[in-house]
Write an enzyme that holds these catalytic residues in place. Structure first.
Site, PDB file in Angstrom:
ATOM      1  N   ARG A 104       0.833  -1.198   0.079  1.00  0.00           N
ATOM      2  CA  ARG A 104       0.119   0.099  -0.002  1.00  0.00           C
ATOM      3  C   ARG A 104       0.886   1.117  -0.077  1.00  0.00           C
ATOM      4  NH1 ARG A 104      -4.731   0.568   4.519  1.00  0.00           N
ATOM      5  NH2 ARG A 104      -2.753   1.219   5.668  1.00  0.00           N
ATOM      6  N   THR A 108      -1.684   7.409  -0.378  1.00  0.00           N
ATOM      7  CA  THR A 108      -2.950   7.211  -1.255  1.00  0.00           C
ATOM      8  C   THR A 108      -3.507   5.823  -0.584  1.00  0.00           C
ATOM      9  OG1 THR A 108      -1.963   5.881  -2.801  1.00  0.00           O
ATOM     10  CG2 THR A 108      -1.956   8.377  -3.056  1.00  0.00           C
ATOM     11  N   ASP A 200       0.697  -2.181  12.521  1.00  0.00           N
ATOM     12  CA  ASP A 200       1.107  -2.798  11.015  1.00  0.00           C
ATOM     13  C   ASP A 200       1.628  -4.297  11.175  1.00  0.00           C
ATOM     14  OD1 ASP A 200       2.891  -3.358   8.820  1.00  0.00           O
ATOM     15  OD2 ASP A 200       2.616  -1.250   8.578  1.00  0.00           O
ATOM     16  N   ASP A 203       5.024  -5.358   9.926  1.00  0.00           N
ATOM     17  CA  ASP A 203       5.930  -4.783  10.815  1.00  0.00           C
ATOM     18  C   ASP A 203       6.420  -5.470  12.042  1.00  0.00           C
ATOM     19  OD1 ASP A 203       6.906  -2.892   8.868  1.00  0.00           O
ATOM     20  OD2 ASP A 203       5.802  -1.238   9.791  1.00  0.00           O
TER      21      ASP A 203
HETATM   22  C1  PRP Z   1      -0.921  -4.316   4.791  1.00  0.00           C
HETATM   23  C2  PRP Z   1      -1.835  -5.611   5.205  1.00  0.00           C
HETATM   24  C3  PRP Z   1      -2.602  -5.841   3.913  1.00  0.00           C
HETATM   25  C4  PRP Z   1      -3.034  -4.320   3.432  1.00  0.00           C
HETATM   26  C5  PRP Z   1      -4.522  -4.038   4.097  1.00  0.00           C
HETATM   27  O1  PRP Z   1       0.026  -4.679   4.017  1.00  0.00           O
HETATM   28  O2  PRP Z   1      -1.009  -6.969   5.406  1.00  0.00           O
HETATM   29  O3  PRP Z   1      -2.329  -6.580   2.800  1.00  0.00           O
HETATM   30  O4  PRP Z   1      -2.222  -3.804   4.275  1.00  0.00           O
HETATM   31  O5  PRP Z   1      -4.752  -2.829   3.683  1.00  0.00           O
HETATM   32  P1  PRP Z   1      -5.863  -2.623   2.733  1.00  0.00           P
HETATM   33  O6  PRP Z   1      -7.143  -3.392   3.114  1.00  0.00           O
HETATM   34  O7  PRP Z   1      -6.171  -1.006   2.911  1.00  0.00           O
HETATM   35  O8  PRP Z   1      -5.259  -2.694   1.218  1.00  0.00           O
HETATM   36  P2  PRP Z   1       1.103  -3.372   3.545  1.00  0.00           P
HETATM   37  O9  PRP Z   1       0.700  -2.796   2.346  1.00  0.00           O
HETATM   38  O10 PRP Z   1       1.274  -2.609   4.601  1.00  0.00           O
HETATM   39  O11 PRP Z   1       2.392  -4.386   3.067  1.00  0.00           O
HETATM   40  P3  PRP Z   1       3.141  -5.537   4.021  1.00  0.00           P
HETATM   41  O12 PRP Z   1       2.548  -6.507   4.380  1.00  0.00           O
HETATM   42  O13 PRP Z   1       4.305  -5.781   3.309  1.00  0.00           O
HETATM   43  O14 PRP Z   1       3.788  -4.871   5.310  1.00  0.00           O
HETATM   44  N1  URA Z   2      -2.242  -2.950   7.234  1.00  0.00           N
HETATM   45  C1  URA Z   2      -1.963  -3.326   8.563  1.00  0.00           C
HETATM   46  O1  URA Z   2      -0.750  -3.662   8.778  1.00  0.00           O
HETATM   47  N2  URA Z   2      -2.481  -2.819   9.745  1.00  0.00           N
HETATM   48  C2  URA Z   2      -3.621  -1.860   9.631  1.00  0.00           C
HETATM   49  O2  URA Z   2      -4.276  -1.561  10.530  1.00  0.00           O
HETATM   50  C3  URA Z   2      -4.035  -1.611   8.268  1.00  0.00           C
HETATM   51  C4  URA Z   2      -3.586  -2.069   7.075  1.00  0.00           C
END
Ligand code: PRP
Ligand code: URA
Length: 209
Positions: A104, A108, A200, A203
């Site tokens: 993400r 945005t 997150d 993370d």
């Molecule tokens: C996080 C999570 C989902 C997404 C959810 O991933 O693991 O994939 O955000 O958010 P959304 O429903 O608004 O799309 P992120 O993009 O932070 O990547 P990561 O898993 O690599 O940390």
């Molecule tokens: N992605 C995450 O990892 N946590 C949230 O709360 C939303 C998106």
């Protein structure tokens, strides 16, 4: 419209509470996510079809059920979805695993795909998309779009924590997809993080940030 299955169980609830605690270490967070995924797997697979086969017990031959599909395809949305794979593989070691990488944009909140790799025959298998967080729903909607573009028709989505916005987005874009969650939280904050959520997920699993 795809059905929403909220899997409520005291063991899952208690483990999720520990995951939400900001003082829980990455090591414990990963282990709890694995344990919850395994427990959720029992409900996620409840409607999987069986067929009767003949088996000879030490006493006599008779008909017994086995799973109809030879394998299922578990598809984690990278990175955080990886945290749900081991628990499901423990329950269904015969599963195959495909990967979709989505991240993400911090401003945005729109996801971009950076990786896609599926195992042979996934199109005709039951596909289980996993990601701990369903926030705006953008990542889940895009991941399912990617799979459908390649011919997948049997998809279910599994999240640990979801919010009504994300659930509505997936149901609107993919009314054929059932959603399985352990909890539905209040909503999103100004950064599109789930409230109260668990922060997150990527993370916390990988100790980044
Ligand atoms: C996080 C999570 C989902 C997404 C959810 O991933 O693991 O994939 O955000 O958010 P959304 O429903 O608004 O799309 P992120 O993009 O932070 O990547 P990561 O898993 O690599 O940390
Ligand atoms: N992605 C995450 O990892 N946590 C949230 O709360 C939303 C998106």
């Amino acid at each position: 419209m795809g059905r929403l299955h909220v899997i409520s169980h005291p063991l899952i609830e208690a483990k999720l509470t520990r995951m939400r605690d900001k003082n829980t270490s990455s090591q414990d967070f990963r282990l709890l996510l694995k344990e919850i995924s395994l427990l959720m797997g029992y409900e996620i697979t409840r409607d999987f079809e069986t067929v009767q086969v003949e088996v000879e017990t030490p006493i006599c031959a008779s008909q017994f059920p086995v799973l109809k599909q030879e394998f299922f395809t578990i598809v984690p949305i990278l990175r955080a979805g990886l945290g749900m794979v081991d628990g499901l593989l423990e329950l269904m070691p015969f599963s195959h695993v495909g990967h979709i990488g989505l991240v993400r944009d911090e401003e945005t909140h729109v996801p971009t795909e950076y990786y896609y790799k599926m195992p042979e025959g996934f199109e005709t298998s039951e596909v289980i998309v996993v990601d701990p967080m369903l926030a705006t729903g953008g990542s889940a909607v895009d991941a399912i779009n990617s799979l459908k573009k390649r011919g997948c028709t049997n998809i279910r989505l599994v999240n640990l924590v979801a919010v009504p916005e994300g659930i509505a987005a997936v149901q609107a874009a993919h009314p054929d997809v059932d959603i399985y969650v352990a909890a539905v939280d209040e909503g999103l904050n100004e950064n599109a993080y789930i409230v109260p959520g668990l922060g997150d997920a990527g993370d916390r699993i990988f100790g980044t940030k």
